[in-house]
Design an enzyme around this catalytic site. Structure first.
Site, PDB file in Angstrom:
ATOM      1  CG  ASN A  66      -0.590  -0.188   2.501  1.00  0.00           C
ATOM      2  OD1 ASN A  66      -0.200  -1.277   2.902  1.00  0.00           O
ATOM      3  ND2 ASN A  66      -0.656   0.861   3.285  1.00  0.00           N
ATOM      4  CG  ASP A  67      -0.169   4.198   2.810  1.00  0.00           C
ATOM      5  OD1 ASP A  67      -1.044   3.461   2.382  1.00  0.00           O
ATOM      6  OD2 ASP A  67      -0.298   4.891   3.833  1.00  0.00           O
TER       7      ASP A  67
END
Length: 521
Positions: free
Chosen positions: A73-74
């Site tokens: 993710n991020d």
């Protein structure tokens, strides 16, 4: 960014060989505390069984960045150091599902072709990050790239430091005095407290922490430091202004993944509005006085719901470059079976328009991926791709501002229109839409209709650049706005491209086959 109350977002890096004041200060405190400095690294080894499933998935993107397998993710710790771009990101080495976050790492010379590096940060049993190394931001302190990341242990989500031990930022050591902020400000009733943005101001380090204030919504809390170790809380850098929300009231529980920066000395803030889950990714522009940011304008960074947790950085040429995370739009069971989840956007360059709105355009480096080109004159609503494969493309088209009916493109179309992804411009309202509701007949896939406004002046045509990468679509309009989506056509023949309203098309349509950057695809 977080998926639940225990999540947060990490940051950047440090080169111990440079032995600048930052490194010395960290080492002095380690000696003072009687602690030893630990070196932490890892690898990106993937079991053969998982790698086989990854390679067999025809929805896995070919030229967008993603790790060899598992959950991502991020984007974190974006930085250019000694000419090399570094992309860190939230990573779960245990499978294609959210949990126990590490920091993955990749390095590039051109923002496009990435080399997978060892895992940068690993949760330390008994340490302040034992439940995960989450998000933050990268800075360079006296020549040393330094990482401020969110360490999670139980309910605590607090700023921690780490340093790299080599030029490639491949091996890391954490600061034994972590966390460097012991808790939330005592006089602020926070709903969340995580994720960091850092900048230099008047010789001081400034750090904004994503937060929420009970009853008031999202906020960024401001801290000051001389050395990245001792932090003084000042006040709220920014707070949610209900007047700027379309609903006219408090929208969020808190703001995740704050990103505060200046464009031509004008301040801008990007944050993820969060209410137990993602709401939207927004930007605010305004004025910065007395170390307080007052927003005058609010807009969407990318209205597509898969887009989340972006981070930007200034490269060595002064450009502000951003990456974001594109979440999956198919079931968790399918993601686990495929052995991968999550992909990065293409690199985007952020600028500010005269009216205070932020504008987003794909970085020109991406053009190196162009392969065979088809230049097609459109005589009807069906465009023959002339042998150019239809699941890994860049498409360029311009549409007349005087078009009567809505005009646009359809991609990943099946021959009998069972599946299609539609990009449509309503000339009268100025609305651009991305419709993925018919992108797949697979019941495990979720589609949506996304709308955004394109601000055109006078006779200015609509200029579209549409990037299709198997299950990814990014739509750039007039170097202003971006709409992103995830698509998973179930039919083996959904490769078509069509034009809606061909009489409004200005000139030919250009279609490029895009070369893969993912090995084996």
């Amino acid at each position: 960014m977080v998926f639940d109350a225990s999540a947060s977002r990490p940051t950047a890096v440090v080169d111990a060989r440079l032995l600048g004041p930052a490194t010395l200060a960290l080492d002095e405190r380690a000696i003072r505390d009687g602690s030893s400095v630990k070196v932490r690294s890892g690898n990106m080894d993937v079991p053969n069984e998982a790698q086989g499933r990854v390679e067999q998935d025809r929805h896995r993107p070919r030229y967008h960045f993603l790790p060899p397998a598992n959950w991502m993710n991020d984007p974190n710790g974006l930085i250019q150091f000694q000419g090399q771009y570094h992309l860190f990101y939230q990573y779960n080495p245990n499978g294609a599902f959210w949990g126990t976050m590490h920091w993955g790492h990749a390095m590039s010379e051109d923002l496009v072709h990435w080399r997978h590096m060892p895992v940068a940060l690993t949760p330390e049993p008994g340490g302040p990050d034992e439940d995960g190394c989450y998000s933050g931001a990268a800075v360079v302190y006296d020549g040393v790239p330094t990482l401020v990341y969110t360490g999670v242990r139980g309910p605590d989500q607090l700023p921690c430091l780490a340093m790299s031990e080599d030029e490639d930022l491949a091996n890391w050591r954490t600061f034994p005095g972590n966390p460097v902020v012991a808790g939330t400000p005592p006089d602020v009733q926070t709903t969340i407290f995580r994720d960091h943005t850092l900048w230099r101001e008047d010789g001081d380090w400034m750090m904004g922490v994503g937060a929420g204030i009970e009853g008031s919504g999202g906020a960024v809390l401001l801290y000051r430091s001389d050395d990245l170790i001792q932090w003084e809380y000042l006040h709220a850098l920014a707070t949610e202004d209900p007047a700027l929300n379309r609903e006219g009231g408090v929208l969020s529980t808190g703001w995740e993944c704050p990103d505060f920066f200046f464009l031509d000395d004008k301040p801008a803030l990007i944050a993820c509005e969060w209410d137990g889950g993602p709401i939207a990714v927004s930007y605010w522009t305004g004025e910065y006085l007395g170390k307080r940011f007052t927003a005058h304008h609010k807009g969407a960074v990318d209205a597509g719901s898969p887009f989340y947790a972006p981070q930007s950085f200034a490269d060595e040429s002064g450009r502000r470059i951003m990456f974001g995370w594109l979440r999956e739009a198919r079931s968790e069971a399918v993601q686990r079976d495929a052995a991968w989840s999550g992909v990065m956007t293409l690199p985007r360059v952020i600028t500010m328009r005269e009216n205070g709105a932020l504008a987003f355009a794909v970085a020109p480096e991406v053009e190196v991926l162009r392969g065979r080109q088809a230049k097609l004159d459109v005589l009807n609503s069906d465009v023959d791709l002339c042998g150019v494969p239809g699941d890994s493309l860049e498409i360029q088209a311009r549409f007349d501002a005087h078009a009567g009916n809505p005009v646009g493109l359809q991609v990943r179309c099946s021959p009998h229109d069972d599946e299609a992804t539609t990009v449509l411009w309503d000339v009268e309202t100025g609305t651009l839409s991305l419709d993925t509701r018919r992108s797949s007949t697979d019941q495990e896939v979720t589609g949506e209709l996304v709308l955004s406004f394109v601000d055109l002046s006078g006779e200015e045509p609509l200029s579209l650049r549409v990037f299709v990468d198997r299950s990814v679509i990014e739509v750039y309009a007039n170097q202003q706005i971006v709409l992103s989506g995830r698509i998973y056509p179930s039919r083996q023949d959904s490769f078509g491209v069509r034009v809606t309203g061909p009489d409004a098309l200005i000139g030919a349509i250009d279609i490029y086959e895009m070369k893969p950057t993912t090995p084996g695809l």
